[in-house]
Write a protein that holds these residues in place. Structure first.
Motif, short mmCIF file in Angstrom:
data_model
loop_
_atom_site.label_atom_id
_atom_site.label_comp_id
_atom_site.label_asym_id
_atom_site.label_seq_id
_atom_site.Cartn_x
_atom_site.Cartn_y
_atom_site.Cartn_z
N LEU A 227 0.80 -1.22 0.00
CA LEU A 227 0.00 0.00 0.00
C LEU A 227 0.84 1.28 0.00
CD1 LEU A 227 -2.83 -1.13 2.43
CD2 LEU A 227 -3.03 -0.73 -0.04
N ILE A 228 2.05 1.23 0.54
CA ILE A 228 2.88 2.44 0.51
C ILE A 228 3.33 2.77 -0.91
CG2 ILE A 228 5.00 3.51 1.35
CD1 ILE A 228 2.60 3.33 3.36
N PRO A 229 3.88 1.82 -1.68
CA PRO A 229 4.17 2.16 -3.09
C PRO A 229 2.92 2.46 -3.90
CG PRO A 229 4.70 -0.16 -2.62
CD PRO A 229 4.45 0.50 -1.31
N LEU A 230 1.80 1.84 -3.54
CA LEU A 230 0.55 2.18 -4.23
C LEU A 230 0.14 3.62 -3.92
CD1 LEU A 230 -1.95 1.48 -5.88
CD2 LEU A 230 -2.93 0.36 -3.87
N GLY A 231 0.35 4.03 -2.68
CA GLY A 231 0.07 5.42 -2.31
C GLY A 231 0.99 6.40 -3.00
N GLU A 232 2.24 5.99 -3.20
CA GLU A 232 3.18 6.85 -3.93
C GLU A 232 2.72 7.00 -5.38
OE1 GLU A 232 7.99 7.32 -4.71
OE2 GLU A 232 7.19 5.36 -4.11
N VAL A 317 2.04 -0.59 -12.08
CA VAL A 317 0.87 -1.45 -11.90
C VAL A 317 1.24 -2.92 -12.08
CG1 VAL A 317 -1.38 -2.07 -12.88
CG2 VAL A 317 -0.83 0.33 -12.42
N VAL A 318 2.09 -3.22 -13.06
CA VAL A 318 2.57 -4.60 -13.25
C VAL A 318 3.29 -5.07 -11.99
CG1 VAL A 318 4.22 -6.04 -14.49
CG2 VAL A 318 2.70 -4.51 -15.75
N LYS A 319 4.16 -4.24 -11.43
CA LYS A 319 4.93 -4.62 -10.24
C LYS A 319 4.02 -4.83 -9.03
CE LYS A 319 9.21 -2.30 -11.65
NZ LYS A 319 10.12 -1.16 -11.42
N LEU A 320 3.02 -3.96 -8.87
CA LEU A 320 2.11 -4.09 -7.74
C LEU A 320 1.27 -5.35 -7.84
CD1 LEU A 320 1.03 -0.35 -7.37
CD2 LEU A 320 2.33 -1.68 -5.70
N ARG A 321 0.82 -5.67 -9.04
CA ARG A 321 0.03 -6.90 -9.22
C ARG A 321 0.86 -8.14 -8.90
NH1 ARG A 321 -3.06 -4.71 -14.62
NH2 ARG A 321 -4.89 -3.86 -13.53
N GLN A 322 2.14 -8.10 -9.26
CA GLN A 322 3.02 -9.23 -8.93
C GLN A 322 3.17 -9.38 -7.42
OE1 GLN A 322 6.54 -8.13 -11.14
NE2 GLN A 322 5.88 -9.17 -13.01
N LYS A 323 3.31 -8.25 -6.71
CA LYS A 323 3.43 -8.29 -5.25
C LYS A 323 2.16 -8.84 -4.60
CE LYS A 323 6.80 -4.71 -4.02
NZ LYS A 323 7.01 -3.49 -3.20
N LEU A 338 -6.23 -5.70 -1.39
CA LEU A 338 -5.19 -4.92 -2.07
C LEU A 338 -5.53 -4.69 -3.53
CD1 LEU A 338 -2.37 -6.89 -0.32
CD2 LEU A 338 -3.01 -4.54 0.18
N THR A 339 -6.13 -5.71 -4.16
CA THR A 339 -6.56 -5.56 -5.55
C THR A 339 -7.62 -4.46 -5.67
OG1 THR A 339 -6.11 -7.89 -5.97
CG2 THR A 339 -7.54 -6.76 -7.54
N ALA A 340 -8.53 -4.40 -4.69
CA ALA A 340 -9.59 -3.38 -4.72
C ALA A 340 -9.00 -1.98 -4.69
CB ALA A 340 -10.54 -3.59 -3.54
N PHE A 341 -7.96 -1.79 -3.88
CA PHE A 341 -7.31 -0.47 -3.82
C PHE A 341 -6.64 -0.13 -5.14
CE2 PHE A 341 -8.02 -0.24 0.66
CZ PHE A 341 -7.82 1.09 1.00
N LEU A 342 -5.94 -1.09 -5.70
CA LEU A 342 -5.26 -0.85 -6.97
C LEU A 342 -6.25 -0.49 -8.07
CD1 LEU A 342 -2.76 -0.80 -8.74
CD2 LEU A 342 -2.91 -3.28 -8.94
#
Length: 350
Positions: A227-232, A317-323, A338-342
């Motif tokens: 969530l922190i890199p998603l927030g960034e 987005v590719v990197k976050l989905r992998q995480k 986490l998927t819902a937030f993305l």
């Protein structure tokens, strides 16, 4: 329950909380004039946004507990929604103060609170009261719960983290002395992680986790690391929209250029600027006039910053989905949270 119905139920809860807060002031024998002022501040500054942070607490709680908001009885719903409104109060506290620091004109399509007739510097105290309301409500509704101290610790920690981000933002982007050599993507990353990511992304999920009994350090770290890199990413997106979006689209007048903000957009421009382009930025960035702002925006267009952003968005987005795919769900945490937030952030336009 559709999005509009979910929003209306959430707003109805806020009306109840406003009445509770007013009753507390009345219990202190506060004069009616002051009670009315606080009510006006609460209603003007808290419920007017998209409410994504607050609603995310409810969404996350429901996913973690395999239920839906409509299946929650009124008492349970109110308790979950209250945590959501505490985040919205925190947001209101930050925004009232931030708008004064930046001398912003509009917020959420209306004049900033400090610009309302008769308000002015009283807005400073109003911001303090918006924050104070969080702890009044938490004490009233959660004092008997085993995770009460966890909630307090979380709000205090995230508030301080956000203020650290704001501090670096202010000292890096001094509106009186423009010095682009102070800017860097590293500073930008710290600012957006601390100023936005913790309270906008990690806080809603962590609150719902505590209320759901999912409180291991391992699980909290799992969500924080995503969530922190998603927030960034969200804030980089916000920086992009501030420059390339319209006021009608984003609900406010973008001020990052005039405010000398250490934004992702200008940092990208500084990385690839020729000496001539750097001279243009030095002469025009952070100036308060429309002509200088227009020159900067035109330069950003010519440099293809919009294309750089589009490439960045697809890559992150590719990197976050992998995480997210690698999340351990064995203790009750669910990837769907986490998927819902993305999904809420990806390709948003406002």
């Amino acid at each position: 329950m559709d999005k509009q119905a979910a929003r209306e139920r959430f707003l109805n809860t806020f009306s109840q909380l406003v009445e509770e807060l007013k009753d507390i002031l009345v219990g202190y024998n506060m004069p009616q004039e002051a009670v009315d002022w606080f009510e006006a501040s609460l209603n003007y500054n808290t419920p007017g946004g998209k409410l994504n942070r607050g609603l995310s607490v409810i969404d996350t709680y429901c996913i973690l507990n395999g239920t839906t908001a409509t299946e929650l009885d009124d008492a349970k719903y109110k308790k979950v929604a209250l945590l959501g409104w505490c985040i919205e109060l925190l947001q209101a506290y930050f925004l009232v103060a931030d708008d004064m620091m930046d001398q912003s004109k509009t917020r959420r399509g209306q004049p900033c609170w400090y610009l309302k007739e008769g308000v002015g510097n009283i807005a400073i105290n109003d911001s303090f009261m918006l924050e104070g309301a969080i702890y009044v409500l938490l004490k009233k509704h959660f004092r008997q719960d085993s995770y009460y101290v966890d909630l307090l610790d979380l709000f205090h920690e995230v508030t301080f983290q956000t203020e650290l981000g704001q501090l670096l933002d202010l000292v890096t982007a001094d509106e009186e002395v423009v010095d682009l050599s102070k800017f860097s993507l590293q500073k930008h990353s710290f600012i957006v992680i601390f100023k936005t990511a913790y309270y906008s992304f990690y806080l809603p999920v962590a609150l719902a986790m505590y209320m759901s009994g999912i409180n291991s350090d391992e699980d909290l770290k799992q969500v924080r690391d995503i969530l922190i890199p998603l927030g960034e990413y969200f804030q980089i997106q916000d920086d992009y929209l501030d420059c390339f979006g319209t006021p009608e689209q984003i609900g406010k007048i973008g001020t990052d250029i005039k405010d000398n903000k250490c934004s992702w957009v200008v940092n990208q421009a500084l990385l690839k600027a020729t000496p001539e382009q750097r001279k243009l930025l030095d002469e025009n960035y952070g100036r308060k006039d429309d002509a200088s702002e227009a020159k900067c925006k035109q330069l950003f267009q010519e440099m293809g910053i919009d294309k750089i952003y589009e490439n960045y968005e697809e890559d992150i987005v590719v990197k976050l989905r992998q995480k997210i795919d690698q999340v351990d769900e064995s203790r009750g945490l669910k990837k769907e949270v986490l998927t819902a937030f993305l999904n809420k952030v990806y390709k948003r336009s406002k």
